[in-house]
Scaffold this active site. Sequence first.
Site, PDB file in Angstrom:
ATOM      1  N   TYR A 164       0.874  -1.179   0.000  1.00  0.00           N
ATOM      2  CA  TYR A 164       0.000   0.000   0.000  1.00  0.00           C
ATOM      3  C   TYR A 164       0.905   1.220   0.000  1.00  0.00           C
ATOM      4  CZ  TYR A 164      -3.343   3.535   1.567  1.00  0.00           C
ATOM      5  OH  TYR A 164      -4.111   4.671   1.666  1.00  0.00           O
ATOM      6  N   ASP A 173      -1.843  -1.776  -3.924  1.00  0.00           N
ATOM      7  CA  ASP A 173      -2.132  -0.431  -4.421  1.00  0.00           C
ATOM      8  C   ASP A 173      -0.805   0.318  -4.451  1.00  0.00           C
ATOM      9  OD1 ASP A 173      -2.914   2.130  -4.922  1.00  0.00           O
ATOM     10  OD2 ASP A 173      -4.206   2.349  -3.167  1.00  0.00           O
ATOM     11  N   HIS A 208     -11.725   1.736  -5.011  1.00  0.00           N
ATOM     12  CA  HIS A 208     -10.798   0.907  -5.785  1.00  0.00           C
ATOM     13  C   HIS A 208     -11.508  -0.387  -6.180  1.00  0.00           C
ATOM     14  CE1 HIS A 208      -6.861   2.987  -4.950  1.00  0.00           C
ATOM     15  NE2 HIS A 208      -7.606   3.503  -3.985  1.00  0.00           N
TER      16      HIS A 208
END
Length: 379
Positions: free
Chosen positions: A118, A148, A236
């Site tokens: 992340y 991500d 997302h």
Amino acid sequence: KGKSSTSSPLLNIITWNVKGINGPLKRYRILSQLADLKYNIALLQETRLNDTEAAKLNRRWVGQVYSSIFDSKSKGVSILIGKQVPWVHCEAISYKEGRYLAIRGSLYHQDYTIVNVYAPSSYQAPFIAEITKVILKWQGGYIVVGGDFNAVIEVARDRSSKPLAWDEKNSRALRSLCKEGGLYDAWRTLNPNARDYTFYSAVHKSYARLNTFLISHSMIMNLLECKIGSFTLSDHTPVILAFLPKPDLIKTNNTLLRDTNFIEMMQREIKEFFQNNLGSVAAMTTVWDAFKAYCRGRIISYGTNKKKERIQLRQTLEEDLEKMQHNHTFDPKSGQLFLDWQLAKSALQSHLEKETEFALFKMRKKYFESGDKAGTLLA
């Protein structure tokens, strides 16, 4: 006897920025959706959990949980491994601010490194460089990096709007990660020319593909699918990866080679694949690996549909036979009803004979392949 624990089933891995699951309702909805869709391993970002809440992820279908937490208001990543996955854990590296988590272990007697990322919304390049160091530390085995990245790999195709000022720098960092770690963008490998996105910015009214899987070159042979999901419980989308965890050869149903529809379909798919993808990337080996993965997926999909059609046909024939037999009981002297009954019986018997013939063919093939080798057949 039951199936051996060393058999290698299909694995479905999902990476998903869930934008906080510290609330019990949303946590339940996320875990339920993962269970319903039968994911084996889940990489979750932005969990926003403390130690107590993170432990609550270990329930229902989840057998093992590994988390890197920050606080209940921001950041945090977790890796959930299903109870049916024979993951043997070795070690883990966790970032203190809940930005990444790397675990190393074995799966079906193969070494695996799974990294959940992340990335921050700024200074992504130095962060990605740190991920590169982690991967290089654990050389060998298969590598799956999902998450991500808050950055795009291809500036021109991974944003719906104009590139941002820092896109090129972050893109270079991601390409460097792939080059040094021997990694490939799984979604782009299977979709060389496509455009799709995993994040929508309501502020800028634009889309970007920030979430993906980076996998070892050795895994591409076993890659069956990598797709982008829908926007549901977060801003997302999830990204789903399907692959076979062992480098076994897939045994194709040889009877498909006598199916003219299958042959025509494969000829058409092969022609279209190379028309669309030749020259799309510099390395021909990437196109070839993507082609093999694409063909494997198409063959499995066609075979699965044919099996469903056979099952549906058998159910229909059985229902027709039961109906004709029932009708004949009301008028046993009717020649037409008797004929309909016999025709329905004959159609079902013909279908069952074909199924029996195929079952015998598979049995003979199994015994031939086993031969005089030591195994359960000679036990």
